[in-house]
Design a protein around this motif. Structure first.
Motif, PDB file in Angstrom:
ATOM      1  N   ASP A   1       0.843  -1.192   0.000  1.00 20.40           N
ATOM      2  CA  ASP A   1       0.000   0.000   0.000  1.00 20.40           C
ATOM      3  C   ASP A   1       0.880   1.244   0.000  1.00 20.40           C
ATOM      4  O   ASP A   1       2.083   1.184   0.292  1.00 20.40           O
ATOM      5  N   ALA A   2       0.270   2.366  -0.329  1.00 20.00           N
ATOM      6  CA  ALA A   2       1.040   3.592  -0.548  1.00 20.00           C
ATOM      7  C   ALA A   2       1.686   4.100   0.726  1.00 20.00           C
ATOM      8  O   ALA A   2       2.805   4.637   0.699  1.00 20.00           O
ATOM      9  N   ARG A   3       1.018   3.968   1.858  1.00 21.03           N
ATOM     10  CA  ARG A   3       1.581   4.488   3.106  1.00 21.03           C
ATOM     11  C   ARG A   3       2.805   3.681   3.528  1.00 21.03           C
ATOM     12  O   ARG A   3       3.788   4.243   4.036  1.00 21.03           O
ATOM     13  N   ALA A   4       2.767   2.361   3.307  1.00 21.73           N
ATOM     14  CA  ALA A   4       3.941   1.536   3.608  1.00 21.73           C
ATOM     15  C   ALA A   4       5.111   1.929   2.714  1.00 21.73           C
ATOM     16  O   ALA A   4       6.263   2.005   3.162  1.00 21.73           O
ATOM     17  N   TRP A   5       4.815   2.174   1.445  1.00 20.01           N
ATOM     18  CA  TRP A   5       5.861   2.651   0.530  1.00 20.01           C
ATOM     19  C   TRP A   5       6.457   3.959   1.023  1.00 20.01           C
ATOM     20  O   TRP A   5       7.683   4.112   1.081  1.00 20.01           O
ATOM     21  N   ALA A   6       5.604   4.906   1.419  1.00 22.56           N
ATOM     22  CA  ALA A   6       6.093   6.221   1.852  1.00 22.56           C
ATOM     23  C   ALA A   6       6.960   6.105   3.096  1.00 22.56           C
ATOM     24  O   ALA A   6       7.989   6.788   3.215  1.00 22.56           O
ATOM     25  N   ARG A   7       6.579   5.231   4.017  1.00 22.61           N
ATOM     26  CA  ARG A   7       7.403   5.042   5.227  1.00 22.61           C
ATOM     27  C   ARG A   7       8.780   4.501   4.859  1.00 22.61           C
ATOM     28  O   ARG A   7       9.797   4.939   5.411  1.00 22.61           O
ATOM     29  N   ARG A   8       8.821   3.536   3.941  1.00 26.85           N
ATOM     30  CA  ARG A   8      10.109   2.966   3.552  1.00 26.85           C
ATOM     31  C   ARG A   8      10.986   4.002   2.874  1.00 26.85           C
ATOM     32  O   ARG A   8      12.190   4.106   3.165  1.00 26.85           O
ATOM     33  N   VAL A   9      10.399   4.799   1.985  1.00 26.11           N
ATOM     34  CA  VAL A   9      11.165   5.810   1.259  1.00 26.11           C
ATOM     35  C   VAL A   9      11.788   6.820   2.221  1.00 26.11           C
ATOM     36  O   VAL A   9      12.939   7.243   2.045  1.00 26.11           O
ATOM     37  N   ARG A  10      11.044   7.187   3.252  1.00 29.38           N
ATOM     38  CA  ARG A  10      11.551   8.190   4.196  1.00 29.38           C
ATOM     39  C   ARG A  10      12.750   7.676   4.996  1.00 29.38           C
ATOM     40  O   ARG A  10      13.466   8.466   5.616  1.00 29.38           O
ATOM     41  N   GLU A  11      12.975   6.372   4.972  1.00 34.64           N
ATOM     42  CA  GLU A  11      14.096   5.794   5.727  1.00 34.64           C
ATOM     43  C   GLU A  11      15.377   5.680   4.903  1.00 34.64           C
ATOM     44  O   GLU A  11      16.422   5.298   5.437  1.00 34.64           O
ATOM     45  N   ILE A  12      15.338   6.013   3.620  1.00 32.25           N
ATOM     46  CA  ILE A  12      16.534   5.906   2.777  1.00 32.25           C
ATOM     47  C   ILE A  12      17.475   7.058   3.121  1.00 32.25           C
ATOM     48  O   ILE A  12      17.079   8.224   3.056  1.00 32.25           O
ATOM     49  N   PRO A  13      18.715   6.758   3.498  1.00 31.03           N
ATOM     50  CA  PRO A  13      19.641   7.824   3.909  1.00 31.03           C
ATOM     51  C   PRO A  13      20.243   8.548   2.707  1.00 31.03           C
ATOM     52  O   PRO A  13      20.986   7.963   1.925  1.00 31.03           O
ATOM     53  N   ALA A  14      19.919   9.826   2.565  1.00 31.94           N
ATOM     54  CA  ALA A  14      20.414  10.614   1.440  1.00 31.94           C
ATOM     55  C   ALA A  14      21.643  11.416   1.857  1.00 31.94           C
ATOM     56  O   ALA A  14      21.897  11.634   3.044  1.00 31.94           O
ATOM     57  N   ASP A  15      22.423  11.857   0.863  1.00 32.83           N
ATOM     58  CA  ASP A  15      23.539  12.755   1.121  1.00 32.83           C
ATOM     59  C   ASP A  15      23.758  13.621  -0.115  1.00 32.83           C
ATOM     60  O   ASP A  15      22.933  13.622  -1.035  1.00 32.83           O
ATOM     61  N   GLU A  16      24.863  14.359  -0.168  1.00 33.38           N
ATOM     62  CA  GLU A  16      25.084  15.328  -1.240  1.00 33.38           C
ATOM     63  C   GLU A  16      25.093  14.690  -2.623  1.00 33.38           C
ATOM     64  O   GLU A  16      24.584  15.253  -3.589  1.00 33.38           O
ATOM     65  N   SER A  17      25.677  13.500  -2.742  1.00 26.58           N
ATOM     66  CA  SER A  17      25.776  12.865  -4.059  1.00 26.58           C
ATOM     67  C   SER A  17      24.703  11.801  -4.282  1.00 26.58           C
ATOM     68  O   SER A  17      24.625  11.208  -5.353  1.00 26.58           O
ATOM     69  N   PHE A  18      23.884  11.554  -3.260  1.00 25.64           N
ATOM     70  CA  PHE A  18      22.834  10.536  -3.348  1.00 25.64           C
ATOM     71  C   PHE A  18      21.536  11.139  -2.833  1.00 25.64           C
ATOM     72  O   PHE A  18      21.291  11.190  -1.628  1.00 25.64           O
ATOM     73  N   ARG A  19      20.734  11.631  -3.751  1.00 28.60           N
ATOM     74  CA  ARG A  19      19.464  12.251  -3.398  1.00 28.60           C
ATOM     75  C   ARG A  19      18.327  11.241  -3.563  1.00 28.60           C
ATOM     76  O   ARG A  19      18.440  10.299  -4.342  1.00 28.60           O
ATOM     77  N   VAL A  20      17.248  11.473  -2.853  1.00 25.53           N
ATOM     78  CA  VAL A  20      16.080  10.595  -2.943  1.00 25.53           C
ATOM     79  C   VAL A  20      14.911  11.393  -3.497  1.00 25.53           C
ATOM     80  O   VAL A  20      14.540  12.444  -2.962  1.00 25.53           O
ATOM     81  N   GLY A  21      14.371  10.913  -4.594  1.00 30.28           N
ATOM     82  CA  GLY A  21      13.147  11.439  -5.152  1.00 30.28           C
ATOM     83  C   GLY A  21      12.085  10.354  -5.115  1.00 30.28           C
ATOM     84  O   GLY A  21      12.312   9.263  -4.571  1.00 30.28           O
ATOM     85  N   VAL A  22      10.933  10.614  -5.703  1.00 34.10           N
ATOM     86  CA  VAL A  22       9.844   9.630  -5.683  1.00 34.10           C
ATOM     87  C   VAL A  22       9.252   9.505  -7.081  1.00 34.10           C
ATOM     88  O   VAL A  22       9.457  10.360  -7.942  1.00 34.10           O
ATOM     89  N   ALA A  23       8.510   8.429  -7.262  1.00 35.94           N
ATOM     90  CA  ALA A  23       7.862   8.187  -8.552  1.00 35.94           C
ATOM     91  C   ALA A  23       6.597   7.374  -8.349  1.00 35.94           C
ATOM     92  O   ALA A  23       6.498   6.570  -7.409  1.00 35.94           O
ATOM     93  N   ALA A  24       5.640   7.588  -9.207  1.00 37.77           N
ATOM     94  CA  ALA A  24       4.532   6.655  -9.412  1.00 37.77           C
ATOM     95  C   ALA A  24       4.870   5.922 -10.702  1.00 37.77           C
ATOM     96  O   ALA A  24       5.166   6.572 -11.716  1.00 37.77           O
TER      97      ALA A  24
END
Length: 436
Positions: free
Chosen positions: A178-201
């Motif tokens: 489900d979408a909320r489980a996906w959103a929780r997982r995405v928020r846990e990805i550790p980003a930094d200057e050379s590794f950014r996190v975006g989202v997609a459908a």
């Protein structure tokens, strides 16, 4: 780290080729740009034409293993997809890391200094999470670091095989349930200057209206870019009309997802009303000409989209070819075939799609050689068998990836004389042979 100065025989400044340009760099950013200046002792000399680093707006790294292996029986996008699913089912974090390292290294050698990886291989093939639910995403991060490319991970929500239909068995690893489980997982990805996190459908086939709103909300909360495959095939439009009574573009608009932060990928089969909507919302459109030709997707309405206000970017998608110049020429070539005239896009507009358009699509700074910008540079030979005699302003229409000699990322030479600093060519070839 102190100041490093590059001397460009010719450099792309404000949409034109300018001779003898010194570019000072400190802490990975450009601190001074001086046209008409001779090289000074200690300068790093870049011959040919120096362009801003290219941003690859749409990639599926694992598709690289399919190159040259899906042509024997012809078919369509949908038959190609069967082979793609079979490949996806064989990958784990270790094999994914190796394959992505090869794909990203090939990109850097071709002049791409940033990439948006449209990522949906999230879990084990049966759909159960790895011990670290983001193990596959982190494999991509590690691969990008080895290759020396800036990575924007576009983590994709994927919930249905068609509107209202559960995922197929071969799609189970793509889904978080489900979408909320996906959103929780995405928020846990550790980003930094050379590794950014975006989202997609993934697409309107895989994400319904209510969940599209969750994607838009998550992107807003993270301050992230948001991408979606859109109208790549007529069948997608037909399914959307049957399910929702509108086009995929109109569905995105109803869900509140159309905005300047959105990139729609492909947009080959859009209506006049779709073009107007995408332009009015100032969305980006990531065209992938070599993939769209390879898969028989059709010819998009890129000039109309640009004129309406959409911003064009370019991507390599399934990596049938990894060559920014061929993507740029594919954009222009398809527009010529559609319009029956030449010069639909100016050379400067093609360079913009590779540079400023791609960076905007990924939510990144960059795409120009200017003070304050990231020091990402690409040197292109202007005296090769392909480029000799070309007007430097038109090299985008004559060069190929073979003409890229030097690539600088964040002020660090990553490719010198066509050789990658950390991944030897024989290692790249070994990985690709073992993963095909």
């Amino acid at each position: 780290m102190g100041i490093v100065t590059f001397h460009a025989q010719s450099a792309w400044l404000d949409g034109a080729a300018v001779r003898d340009v010194r570019i000072e760099v400190a802490a990975g950013r450009i601190t001074a740009v001086t046209p008409g200046a001779a090289a000074a002792p200690g300068d790093e000399v870049l011959t040919g034409l120096v362009l801003p680093g290219f941003a690859n707006a749409h990639s599926h790294a694992f598709h690289r293993a399919l190159r040259g292996r899906t042509h024997g029986d012809g078919g369509t996008f949908w038959t190609w997809r069967t082979a793609m699913y079979a490949l996806a089912g064989r990958l784990d974090p270790d094999s994914y890391r190796e394959l992505a390292t090869a794909a990203f290294t090939e990109m850097v050698l071709a002049g791409w200094t940033a990439v948006g990886e449209f990522h949906y291989l999230h879990h084990r093939p049966d759909g159960t999470p790895y011990e670290d639910p983001n193990a596959m995403a982190l494999a991509l991060r590690d691969a990008a670091r080895t290759a020396g490319i800036r990575l924007v991970l576009l983590d994709a929500l994927y919930l249905t095989s068609a509107p209202g239909q559960p995922v197929l068995p071969e799609q189970r690893r793509f889904s978080d349930g489900d979408a909320r489980a996906w959103a929780r997982r995405v928020r846990e990805i550790p980003a930094d200057e050379s590794f950014r996190v975006g989202v997609a459908a993934h697409s309107v086939r895989a994400v319904g209206p209510a969940d599209l709103a969750v994607v838009a909300e998550t992107a807003w909360d993270l301050g992230a870019a948001v991408h979606v495959h859109l109208s790549e095939q007529p069948a997608e439009n037909e399914a959307c009309r049957r399910a929702y009574g509108c086009t995929p573009t109109e569905l995105l608009d109803r869900a509140g997802a159309l905005s300047p932060a959105l990139t729609v990928v492909h947009a080959n089969h859009v209506t006049d009303a779709d073009v107007a909507l995408l332009g009015a919302r100032r969305a980006s459109v990531a065209a992938c000409p070599t993939t769209e030709a390879d898969l028989g997707d059709g010819v998009g309405r890129t000039r109309a989209l640009h004129d309406a206000g959409a911003v064009l970017a370019l991507g390599t998608d399934q990596h049938a070819v990894v060559d920014p110049f061929l993507e740029a020429r594919g954009l222009e070539g398809a527009a010529r075939l559609r319009s029956l005239r030449r010069g639909v896009f100016t050379p400067a507009e093609l360079v913009a799609a590779l540079t400023t358009g791609g960076h905007r699509s990924l939510g990144l700074e960059g795409g120009t050689i200017a003070v304050g910008q990231p020091a990402d540079l690409v040197a292109v030979r202007t005296g090769s068998a392909r480029t000799a005699g070309s007007d430097p302003a038109q090299v985008v229409l004559t060069a190929t990836a073979q003409d890229v000699t030097d690539v600088v990322v964040a002020g660090e030479p990553t490719v010198r004389g066509g050789v990658h600093r950390t991944v030897p060519e024989e290692r790249l070839v070994e990985i690709l042979r073992s993963r095909s």
